[in-house]
Write a protein that holds these residues in place. Structure first.
Motif, PDB file in Angstrom:
ATOM      1  N   ARG A   1       0.853  -1.192   0.000  1.00  0.00           N
ATOM      2  CA  ARG A   1       0.000   0.000   0.000  1.00  0.00           C
ATOM      3  C   ARG A   1       0.887   1.240   0.000  1.00  0.00           C
ATOM      4  O   ARG A   1       1.651   1.453   0.930  1.00  0.00           O
ATOM      5  N   PHE A   2       0.748   2.028  -1.052  1.00  0.00           N
ATOM      6  CA  PHE A   2       1.500   3.273  -1.184  1.00  0.00           C
ATOM      7  C   PHE A   2       0.574   4.453  -1.441  1.00  0.00           C
ATOM      8  O   PHE A   2       1.013   5.467  -1.981  1.00  0.00           O
ATOM      9  N   ASP A   3      -0.668   4.346  -1.065  1.00  0.00           N
ATOM     10  CA  ASP A   3      -1.658   5.390  -1.326  1.00  0.00           C
ATOM     11  C   ASP A   3      -1.125   6.748  -0.868  1.00  0.00           C
ATOM     12  O   ASP A   3      -0.799   6.940   0.295  1.00  0.00           O
ATOM     13  N   GLY A   4      -0.990   7.686  -1.836  1.00  0.00           N
ATOM     14  CA  GLY A   4      -0.549   9.038  -1.530  1.00  0.00           C
ATOM     15  C   GLY A   4       0.953   9.226  -1.403  1.00  0.00           C
ATOM     16  O   GLY A   4       1.408  10.319  -1.075  1.00  0.00           O
TER      17      GLY A   4
ATOM     18  N   LEU B   1      -1.503   1.941  -5.534  1.00  0.00           N
ATOM     19  CA  LEU B   1      -0.702   3.105  -5.911  1.00  0.00           C
ATOM     20  C   LEU B   1      -1.591   4.318  -6.186  1.00  0.00           C
ATOM     21  O   LEU B   1      -1.190   5.219  -6.905  1.00  0.00           O
ATOM     22  N   ARG B   2      -2.757   4.341  -5.599  1.00  0.00           N
ATOM     23  CA  ARG B   2      -3.661   5.477  -5.786  1.00  0.00           C
ATOM     24  C   ARG B   2      -3.019   6.746  -5.238  1.00  0.00           C
ATOM     25  O   ARG B   2      -2.384   6.724  -4.174  1.00  0.00           O
ATOM     26  N   ASN B   3      -3.182   7.830  -6.007  1.00  0.00           N
ATOM     27  CA  ASN B   3      -2.730   9.155  -5.578  1.00  0.00           C
ATOM     28  C   ASN B   3      -1.215   9.271  -5.423  1.00  0.00           C
ATOM     29  O   ASN B   3      -0.727  10.184  -4.753  1.00  0.00           O
ATOM     30  N   VAL B   4      -0.452   8.363  -6.026  1.00  0.00           N
ATOM     31  CA  VAL B   4       1.010   8.404  -5.931  1.00  0.00           C
ATOM     32  C   VAL B   4       1.556   9.416  -6.937  1.00  0.00           C
ATOM     33  O   VAL B   4       1.052   9.555  -8.042  1.00  0.00           O
ATOM     34  N   ASN B   5       2.619  10.108  -6.555  1.00  0.00           N
ATOM     35  CA  ASN B   5       3.300  11.037  -7.449  1.00  0.00           C
ATOM     36  C   ASN B   5       4.606  10.382  -7.901  1.00  0.00           C
ATOM     37  O   ASN B   5       5.555  10.275  -7.123  1.00  0.00           O
ATOM     38  N   PHE B   6       4.638   9.914  -9.165  1.00  0.00           N
ATOM     39  CA  PHE B   6       5.834   9.334  -9.760  1.00  0.00           C
ATOM     40  C   PHE B   6       6.506  10.328 -10.721  1.00  0.00           C
ATOM     41  O   PHE B   6       7.382   9.950 -11.487  1.00  0.00           O
ATOM     42  N   ALA B   7       6.115  11.595 -10.713  1.00  0.00           N
ATOM     43  CA  ALA B   7       6.635  12.567 -11.675  1.00  0.00           C
ATOM     44  C   ALA B   7       8.159  12.553 -11.713  1.00  0.00           C
ATOM     45  O   ALA B   7       8.821  12.599 -10.685  1.00  0.00           O
ATOM     46  N   ALA B   8       8.702  12.444 -12.937  1.00  0.00           N
ATOM     47  CA  ALA B   8      10.146  12.454 -13.196  1.00  0.00           C
ATOM     48  C   ALA B   8      10.895  11.275 -12.565  1.00  0.00           C
ATOM     49  O   ALA B   8      12.113  11.316 -12.435  1.00  0.00           O
ATOM     50  N   ALA B   9      10.192  10.230 -12.192  1.00  0.00           N
ATOM     51  CA  ALA B   9      10.834   9.050 -11.603  1.00  0.00           C
ATOM     52  C   ALA B   9      11.347   8.107 -12.697  1.00  0.00           C
ATOM     53  O   ALA B   9      10.848   8.109 -13.819  1.00  0.00           O
TER      54      ALA B   9
ATOM     55  N   GLU C   1      -5.147   4.570  -9.879  1.00  0.00           N
ATOM     56  CA  GLU C   1      -6.089   5.676 -10.010  1.00  0.00           C
ATOM     57  C   GLU C   1      -5.514   6.952  -9.394  1.00  0.00           C
ATOM     58  O   GLU C   1      -4.940   6.922  -8.304  1.00  0.00           O
ATOM     59  N   ASN C   2      -5.647   8.059 -10.124  1.00  0.00           N
ATOM     60  CA  ASN C   2      -5.194   9.386  -9.676  1.00  0.00           C
ATOM     61  C   ASN C   2      -3.679   9.487  -9.504  1.00  0.00           C
ATOM     62  O   ASN C   2      -3.192  10.307  -8.728  1.00  0.00           O
ATOM     63  N   THR C   3      -2.923   8.663 -10.210  1.00  0.00           N
ATOM     64  CA  THR C   3      -1.470   8.663 -10.095  1.00  0.00           C
ATOM     65  C   THR C   3      -0.849   9.577 -11.158  1.00  0.00           C
ATOM     66  O   THR C   3      -1.291   9.604 -12.289  1.00  0.00           O
ATOM     67  N   ASP C   4       0.185  10.313 -10.777  1.00  0.00           N
ATOM     68  CA  ASP C   4       0.879  11.228 -11.685  1.00  0.00           C
ATOM     69  C   ASP C   4       2.140  10.539 -12.225  1.00  0.00           C
ATOM     70  O   ASP C   4       3.058  10.237 -11.466  1.00  0.00           O
ATOM     71  N   PHE C   5       2.165  10.290 -13.546  1.00  0.00           N
ATOM     72  CA  PHE C   5       3.309   9.669 -14.219  1.00  0.00           C
ATOM     73  C   PHE C   5       4.046  10.676 -15.113  1.00  0.00           C
ATOM     74  O   PHE C   5       4.768  10.284 -16.022  1.00  0.00           O
ATOM     75  N   SER C   6       3.911  11.959 -14.862  1.00  0.00           N
ATOM     76  CA  SER C   6       4.521  12.985 -15.709  1.00  0.00           C
ATOM     77  C   SER C   6       6.039  12.799 -15.822  1.00  0.00           C
ATOM     78  O   SER C   6       6.730  12.660 -14.805  1.00  0.00           O
ATOM     79  N   ASP C   7       6.521  12.785 -17.067  1.00  0.00           N
ATOM     80  CA  ASP C   7       7.964  12.756 -17.358  1.00  0.00           C
ATOM     81  C   ASP C   7       8.706  11.568 -16.756  1.00  0.00           C
ATOM     82  O   ASP C   7       9.905  11.658 -16.462  1.00  0.00           O
TER      83      ASP C   7
END
Length: 89
Positions: free
Chosen positions: A5-8, A26-34, A47-53
């Protein structure tokens, strides 16, 4: 990392390569630039996860784009989840 569980969680700009997130929350996780190369997301809730860049392989990206939970937008960044991963409609 299966069934975890990594929610948030915030993995922004982290190196998270070759990790198995099978059935993980992985709901609400921020993976931006990872860096996510070699990581798998089979049956993960994204759901609601950020995969930007992110740095991710083509196979993993295509597989994630088929995930039915790839929807919504990240609550803090406001980024659309599908768009952040570069999935076609």
């Amino acid at each position: 990392m299966e069934d975890s569980r990594f929610d948030g969680a915030n993995f922004k700009a982290a190196v998270v390569d070759r990790v198995t997130f099978k059935r993980s929350d992985l709901r609400n996780v921020n993976f931006a630039a990872a860096v996510l190369s070699g990581s798998t997301f089979e049956d993960a809730n994204v759901e609601n996860t950020d995969f930007s860049d992110v740095v991710i392989g083509d196979f993993e990206q295509r597989s994630l784009c088929k995930n039915p939970t790839l929807k919504g937008s990240h609550p803090k960044t406001g980024v659309d989840t599908r768009e952040s991963l570069g999935c076609r409609s």
